[in-house]
Design a protein around this motif. Structure first.
Motif, PDB file in Angstrom:
ATOM      1  N   VAL A  81       3.546  16.007  15.266  1.00 33.25           N
ATOM      2  CA  VAL A  81       2.373  14.983  15.275  1.00 33.25           C
ATOM      3  C   VAL A  81       3.308  13.552  14.339  1.00 33.25           C
ATOM      4  N   SER A  82       2.268  12.620  14.178  1.00 35.12           N
ATOM      5  CA  SER A  82       2.705  11.535  14.189  1.00 35.12           C
ATOM      6  C   SER A  82       3.442  10.861  13.184  1.00 35.12           C
ATOM      7  N   ALA A  83       4.067  10.041  13.571  1.00 35.63           N
ATOM      8  CA  ALA A  83       5.098   9.819  11.730  1.00 35.63           C
ATOM      9  C   ALA A  83       3.855   9.429  11.135  1.00 35.63           C
ATOM     10  N   LYS A  84       2.698   8.016  11.480  1.00 35.47           N
ATOM     11  CA  LYS A  84       1.590   8.162  10.397  1.00 35.47           C
ATOM     12  C   LYS A  84       1.026   9.227   9.784  1.00 35.47           C
ATOM     13  N   THR A  85       0.799   9.941  10.554  1.00 37.27           N
ATOM     14  CA  THR A  85       0.021  11.906  10.065  1.00 37.27           C
ATOM     15  C   THR A  85       0.915  11.986   8.790  1.00 37.27           C
ATOM     16  N   ARG A  86       2.417  12.450   9.468  1.00 37.82           N
ATOM     17  CA  ARG A  86       3.375  12.202   8.344  1.00 37.82           C
ATOM     18  C   ARG A  86       3.360  12.232   7.592  1.00 37.82           C
ATOM     19  N   GLU A  87       3.472  10.555   7.152  1.00 38.65           N
ATOM     20  CA  GLU A  87       3.961   9.908   6.363  1.00 38.65           C
ATOM     21  C   GLU A  87       2.564  10.011   5.119  1.00 38.65           C
ATOM     22  N   ALA A  88       1.379   9.970   6.040  1.00 37.85           N
ATOM     23  CA  ALA A  88       0.303   9.839   4.672  1.00 37.85           C
ATOM     24  C   ALA A  88       0.489  11.631   3.909  1.00 37.85           C
ATOM     25  N   LEU A  89       0.430  12.637   5.115  1.00 37.35           N
ATOM     26  CA  LEU A  89       0.354  13.806   4.373  1.00 37.35           C
ATOM     27  C   LEU A  89       2.113  13.940   2.467  1.00 37.35           C
ATOM     28  N   GLU A  90       2.859  13.299   3.561  1.00 40.18           N
ATOM     29  CA  GLU A  90       3.835  13.015   2.308  1.00 40.18           C
ATOM     30  C   GLU A  90       3.859  12.430   1.128  1.00 40.18           C
ATOM     31  N   VAL A  91       2.959  11.400   1.308  1.00 39.35           N
ATOM     32  CA  VAL A  91       2.788  10.523  -0.304  1.00 39.35           C
ATOM     33  C   VAL A  91       1.531  11.543  -0.882  1.00 39.35           C
ATOM     34  N   LYS A  92       0.893  12.470   0.149  1.00 36.07           N
ATOM     35  CA  LYS A  92      -0.214  13.042  -1.258  1.00 36.07           C
ATOM     36  C   LYS A  92       0.759  14.244  -1.798  1.00 36.07           C
ATOM     37  N   ILE A  93       1.076  14.660  -1.279  1.00 36.73           N
ATOM     38  CA  ILE A  93       1.878  16.143  -1.080  1.00 36.73           C
ATOM     39  C   ILE A  93       2.661  15.187  -2.679  1.00 36.73           C
ATOM     40  N   ARG A  94       3.678  14.105  -2.387  1.00 35.26           N
ATOM     41  CA  ARG A  94       3.400  13.950  -4.049  1.00 35.26           C
ATOM     42  C   ARG A  94       2.969  13.352  -5.155  1.00 35.26           C
ATOM     43  N   GLU A  95       2.382  13.064  -4.642  1.00 37.83           N
ATOM     44  CA  GLU A  95       1.315  12.733  -5.399  1.00 37.83           C
ATOM     45  C   GLU A  95       0.580  13.917  -6.223  1.00 37.83           C
ATOM     46  N   THR A  96       0.264  15.258  -5.471  1.00 33.63           N
ATOM     47  CA  THR A  96      -0.250  16.539  -6.068  1.00 33.63           C
ATOM     48  C   THR A  96       1.726  16.394  -6.930  1.00 33.63           C
ATOM     49  N   VAL A  97       2.145  16.644  -5.712  1.00 32.17           N
ATOM     50  CA  VAL A  97       3.496  17.587  -7.759  1.00 32.17           C
ATOM     51  C   VAL A  97       3.587  16.446  -8.901  1.00 32.17           C
ATOM     52  N   ALA A  98       3.382  15.392  -8.764  1.00 29.86           N
ATOM     53  CA  ALA A  98       3.707  14.203 -10.139  1.00 29.86           C
ATOM     54  C   ALA A  98       2.178  14.811 -10.646  1.00 29.86           C
ATOM     55  N   ALA A  99       1.342  15.134 -10.131  1.00 24.84           N
ATOM     56  CA  ALA A  99       0.010  15.302 -11.776  1.00 24.84           C
ATOM     57  C   ALA A  99       0.168  16.861 -11.565  1.00 24.84           C
ATOM     58  N   TYR A 100       1.285  17.746 -11.027  1.00 25.48           N
ATOM     59  CA  TYR A 100       1.182  19.197 -11.770  1.00 25.48           C
ATOM     60  C   TYR A 100       0.237  20.403 -10.549  1.00 25.48           C
ATOM     61  N   GLU A 101      -0.565  19.925  -9.584  1.00 28.44           N
ATOM     62  CA  GLU A 101      -1.374  20.437  -8.522  1.00 28.44           C
ATOM     63  C   GLU A 101      -1.113  20.682  -8.081  1.00 28.44           C
ATOM     64  N   ARG A 102      -1.851  22.150  -7.120  1.00 31.35           N
ATOM     65  CA  ARG A 102      -0.794  22.447  -5.947  1.00 31.35           C
ATOM     66  C   ARG A 102      -1.376  23.038  -4.934  1.00 31.35           C
ATOM     67  N   ASP A 103      -3.092  22.171  -5.061  1.00 31.63           N
ATOM     68  CA  ASP A 103      -4.142  22.441  -3.575  1.00 31.63           C
ATOM     69  C   ASP A 103      -4.058  21.081  -3.547  1.00 31.63           C
ATOM     70  N   ILE A 104      -4.232  20.552  -2.076  1.00 31.06           N
ATOM     71  CA  ILE A 104      -3.763  19.607  -1.203  1.00 31.06           C
ATOM     72  C   ILE A 104      -5.172  19.202  -0.206  1.00 31.06           C
ATOM     73  N   GLU A 105      -5.806  18.338  -1.052  1.00 37.14           N
ATOM     74  CA  GLU A 105      -6.812  17.659   0.908  1.00 37.14           C
ATOM     75  C   GLU A 105      -7.463  16.512   1.003  1.00 37.14           C
ATOM     76  N   ILE A 106      -6.592  16.224   2.096  1.00 38.56           N
ATOM     77  CA  ILE A 106      -6.900  14.397   2.215  1.00 38.56           C
ATOM     78  C   ILE A 106      -7.962  13.964   3.660  1.00 38.56           C
ATOM     79  N   VAL A 107      -8.612  13.430   3.331  1.00 36.14           N
ATOM     80  CA  VAL A 107      -9.454  13.016   5.086  1.00 36.14           C
ATOM     81  C   VAL A 107      -8.857  11.559   5.068  1.00 36.14           C
ATOM     82  N   LEU A 108      -8.102  11.288   6.115  1.00 37.42           N
ATOM     83  CA  LEU A 108      -7.517  10.739   7.299  1.00 37.42           C
ATOM     84  C   LEU A 108      -8.729  10.063   8.523  1.00 37.42           C
ATOM     85  N   THR A 109      -8.518   8.632   8.213  1.00 39.97           N
ATOM     86  CA  THR A 109      -9.054   8.472   9.160  1.00 39.97           C
ATOM     87  C   THR A 109      -8.410   8.142  11.178  1.00 39.97           C
ATOM     88  N   SER A 110      -9.222   7.967  11.669  1.00 40.79           N
ATOM     89  CA  SER A 110      -8.508   8.159  12.925  1.00 40.79           C
ATOM     90  C   SER A 110      -8.179   6.719  13.388  1.00 40.79           C
TER      91      SER A 110
END
Length: 110
Positions: free
Chosen positions: A29-58
């Motif tokens: 998995v590309s570094a760009k994809t991994r970085e975008a997922l990492e940011v979204k995971i950290r945002e989700t955790v900070a908001a005390y949530e468990r479900d993650i949904e993200i849409v990444l452009t090409s």
């Protein structure tokens, strides 16, 4: 370097540690994809949530769905669903990859 034999591959499939699997998967998995997922995971955790949904452009993600799913499952995430929508031959919209997964609840053994 010679390719692995079928026997070596079979043994590896049975005996590979989770850490070895993760190391092999992270490069699929590309570094760009991994970085975008990492940011979204950290945002989700900070908001005390468990479900993650993200849409990444090409521009960020063109990784195969199965590789993203394998990485997330290898990291221990659950309810992993990946769907991509990329334009066909005569279409001109920007492709996207929709990624949904959940952070599992772990019980503290103490």
């Amino acid at each position: 370097m010679l390719m692995l034999t079928a026997k070596q591959s079979s043994d590896m499939l049975k005996n590979m540690s989770p850490q070895q699997r993760l190391e092999a998967l992270k490069n699929k998995v590309s570094a760009k994809t991994r970085e975008a997922l990492e940011v979204k995971i950290r945002e989700t955790v900070a908001a005390y949530e468990r479900d993650i949904e993200i849409v990444l452009t090409s521009k960020i993600c063109t990784d195969p769905d199965k590789d993203i799913a394998a990485l997330l499952k290898g990291l221990g995430y659950t309810s992993v669903k990946i769907t991509s929508d990329f334009p066909g031959y005569s279409e001109s919209y920007e492709g996207t990859t929709k990624i949904k997964f959940s952070i599992p609840e772990f019980c503290d053994p103490d």
